[in-house]
Design a protein around this motif. Structure first.
Motif, PDB file in Angstrom:
ATOM      1  N   GLY A 158       0.801  -1.218   0.000  1.00 46.07           N
ATOM      2  CA  GLY A 158       0.000   0.000   0.000  1.00 46.07           C
ATOM      3  C   GLY A 158       0.832   1.266   0.000  1.00 46.07           C
ATOM      4  O   GLY A 158       0.295   2.368   0.087  1.00 46.07           O
ATOM      5  N   ALA A 159       2.143   1.132  -0.113  1.00 43.77           N
ATOM      6  CA  ALA A 159       3.042   2.269   0.036  1.00 43.77           C
ATOM      7  C   ALA A 159       3.033   3.222  -1.150  1.00 43.77           C
ATOM      8  O   ALA A 159       3.647   4.283  -1.088  1.00 43.77           O
ATOM      9  CB  ALA A 159       4.469   1.778   0.285  1.00 43.77           C
ATOM     10  N   HIS A 160       2.322   2.898  -2.214  1.00 41.70           N
ATOM     11  CA  HIS A 160       2.259   3.792  -3.381  1.00 41.70           C
ATOM     12  C   HIS A 160       1.214   4.900  -3.198  1.00 41.70           C
ATOM     13  O   HIS A 160       1.129   5.819  -3.997  1.00 41.70           O
ATOM     14  CB  HIS A 160       1.953   2.987  -4.650  1.00 41.70           C
ATOM     15  N   VAL A 161       0.418   4.813  -2.136  1.00 37.80           N
ATOM     16  CA  VAL A 161      -0.551   5.856  -1.789  1.00 37.80           C
ATOM     17  C   VAL A 161      -0.048   6.550  -0.529  1.00 37.80           C
ATOM     18  O   VAL A 161       0.277   5.890   0.463  1.00 37.80           O
ATOM     19  CB  VAL A 161      -1.964   5.279  -1.578  1.00 37.80           C
ATOM     20  N   GLY A 162       0.010   7.862  -0.584  1.00 41.09           N
ATOM     21  CA  GLY A 162       0.526   8.629   0.547  1.00 41.09           C
ATOM     22  C   GLY A 162      -0.577   9.121   1.461  1.00 41.09           C
ATOM     23  O   GLY A 162      -1.765   8.933   1.211  1.00 41.09           O
ATOM     24  N   THR A 163      -0.157   9.761   2.534  1.00 43.26           N
ATOM     25  CA  THR A 163      -1.064  10.414   3.469  1.00 43.26           C
ATOM     26  C   THR A 163      -0.334  11.608   4.074  1.00 43.26           C
ATOM     27  O   THR A 163       0.881  11.762   3.886  1.00 43.26           O
ATOM     28  CB  THR A 163      -1.572   9.450   4.558  1.00 43.26           C
ATOM     29  N   ALA A 164      -1.059  12.432   4.783  1.00 46.58           N
ATOM     30  CA  ALA A 164      -0.436  13.604   5.404  1.00 46.58           C
ATOM     31  C   ALA A 164      -1.320  14.128   6.523  1.00 46.58           C
ATOM     32  O   ALA A 164      -2.511  13.818   6.588  1.00 46.58           O
ATOM     33  CB  ALA A 164      -0.207  14.703   4.367  1.00 46.58           C
ATOM     34  N   SER A 165      -0.730  14.920   7.393  1.00 42.89           N
ATOM     35  CA  SER A 165      -1.434  15.625   8.466  1.00 42.89           C
ATOM     36  C   SER A 165      -0.855  17.030   8.549  1.00 42.89           C
ATOM     37  O   SER A 165       0.326  17.238   8.241  1.00 42.89           O
ATOM     38  CB  SER A 165      -1.255  14.909   9.807  1.00 42.89           C
ATOM     39  N   PHE A 166      -1.670  17.967   9.013  1.00 40.38           N
ATOM     40  CA  PHE A 166      -1.303  19.384   9.010  1.00 40.38           C
ATOM     41  C   PHE A 166      -1.722  20.031  10.315  1.00 40.38           C
ATOM     42  O   PHE A 166      -2.785  19.723  10.852  1.00 40.38           O
ATOM     43  CB  PHE A 166      -2.047  20.121   7.886  1.00 40.38           C
ATOM     44  N   MET A 167      -0.910  20.973  10.783  1.00 35.41           N
ATOM     45  CA  MET A 167      -1.278  21.807  11.923  1.00 35.41           C
ATOM     46  C   MET A 167      -0.747  23.211  11.691  1.00 35.41           C
ATOM     47  O   MET A 167       0.389  23.379  11.257  1.00 35.41           O
ATOM     48  CB  MET A 167      -0.741  21.250  13.236  1.00 35.41           C
ATOM     49  N   VAL A 168      -1.597  24.193  11.993  1.00 31.87           N
ATOM     50  CA  VAL A 168      -1.232  25.601  11.835  1.00 31.87           C
ATOM     51  C   VAL A 168      -1.456  26.294  13.169  1.00 31.87           C
ATOM     52  O   VAL A 168      -2.500  26.126  13.807  1.00 31.87           O
ATOM     53  CB  VAL A 168      -2.080  26.271  10.728  1.00 31.87           C
ATOM     54  N   SER A 169      -0.483  27.074  13.582  1.00 32.09           N
ATOM     55  CA  SER A 169      -0.581  27.842  14.818  1.00 32.09           C
ATOM     56  C   SER A 169      -1.810  28.735  14.774  1.00 32.09           C
ATOM     57  O   SER A 169      -2.125  29.332  13.737  1.00 32.09           O
ATOM     58  CB  SER A 169       0.684  28.690  14.972  1.00 32.09           C
ATOM     59  N   ALA A 170      -2.510  28.851  15.891  1.00 29.17           N
ATOM     60  CA  ALA A 170      -3.754  29.632  15.947  1.00 29.17           C
ATOM     61  C   ALA A 170      -3.550  31.066  15.479  1.00 29.17           C
ATOM     62  O   ALA A 170      -4.393  31.623  14.775  1.00 29.17           O
ATOM     63  CB  ALA A 170      -4.330  29.613  17.365  1.00 29.17           C
ATOM     64  N   ASP A 171      -2.428  31.676  15.819  1.00 30.22           N
ATOM     65  CA  ASP A 171      -2.216  33.071  15.442  1.00 30.22           C
ATOM     66  C   ASP A 171      -1.790  33.244  13.988  1.00 30.22           C
ATOM     67  O   ASP A 171      -1.643  34.363  13.508  1.00 30.22           O
ATOM     68  CB  ASP A 171      -1.229  33.762  16.388  1.00 30.22           C
ATOM     69  N   ALA A 172      -1.619  32.125  13.252  1.00 29.86           N
ATOM     70  CA  ALA A 172      -1.261  32.205  11.831  1.00 29.86           C
ATOM     71  C   ALA A 172      -2.411  31.777  10.919  1.00 29.86           C
ATOM     72  O   ALA A 172      -2.277  31.817   9.696  1.00 29.86           O
ATOM     73  CB  ALA A 172      -0.038  31.330  11.558  1.00 29.86           C
ATOM     74  N   ARG A 173      -3.544  31.400  11.497  1.00 34.38           N
ATOM     75  CA  ARG A 173      -4.673  30.957  10.670  1.00 34.38           C
ATOM     76  C   ARG A 173      -5.230  32.111   9.857  1.00 34.38           C
ATOM     77  O   ARG A 173      -5.205  33.256  10.276  1.00 34.38           O
ATOM     78  CB  ARG A 173      -5.747  30.331  11.555  1.00 34.38           C
ATOM     79  N   GLY A 174      -5.739  31.759   8.674  1.00 33.64           N
ATOM     80  CA  GLY A 174      -6.299  32.764   7.783  1.00 33.64           C
ATOM     81  C   GLY A 174      -5.261  33.492   6.954  1.00 33.64           C
ATOM     82  O   GLY A 174      -5.577  34.437   6.243  1.00 33.64           O
TER      83      GLY A 174
END
Length: 162
Positions: free
Chosen positions: A74-90
């Motif tokens: 199954g390694a030919h399909v990737g995945t990811a996760s993201f986090m953005v600091s609250a004061d940098a949103r938008g």
């Protein structure tokens, strides 16, 4: 703003927003009360994956981790996760990280990217991923315990890179 590979020296800048996002409990299923060491082990990807930070003038505003969704066949399909600091949103930090992750997967020869668990009430993330070409291919009903909304669905989202 620049995106670069995260190093262990970046963890002290990532940890505060990682902790804050997880403790709010609306977007990630990580256990509450995680220690910095536990969180670092979960977030800082090892090869063949990678963790990156987006920084502006030396300040880390967000981070993403990416790599194979499954090992072996199954390694030919990737995945990811993201986090953005609250004061940098938008400010477009999530979009820049998302675009980077899509390009990273293309550059590494992945056939597609699968997000396993996008909380359906996380409207900003769902809209962003759809803007980047991801489709909702299914929703697991009541699979996520939101502190403000009770049990809500988790979308499985997919982007075909073929």
């Amino acid at each position: 703003m620049i995106i670069r590979t995260a190093t262990s020296d970046d963890w002290p800048a990532i940890w505060p927003f990682w902790r804050d996002i997880v403790e709010v409990g609306e977007t990630y299923a990580y256990p509450l009360g995680a220690t910095s060491e536990q969180a670092r082990d979960w977030w800082m990807e090892q090869p063949p994956g990678e963790t990156v930070v987006l920084e502006e003038q030396g300040r880390v505003l967000g981070s993403a981790k990416m790599g194979p969704n499954r090992p072996g066949r199954g390694a030919h399909v990737g995945t990811a996760s993201f986090m953005v600091s609250a004061d940098a949103r938008g400010r477009g930090v999530g979009r820049l990280l998302g675009e980077h992750v899509v390009a990273w997967h293309r550059d590494h020869g992945f056939a597609g990217i699968q997000f396993n668990a996008v909380v359906e009430t996380n409207a900003a993330a769902v809209r962003l991923w759809q803007d980047l070409g991801f489709e909702i291919i299914g929703t697991v009903p009541r699979a996520f315990e939101s502190p403000s909304r009770g049990r809500v669905g988790l979308h499985v989202m997919y982007l075909d890179l073929g």
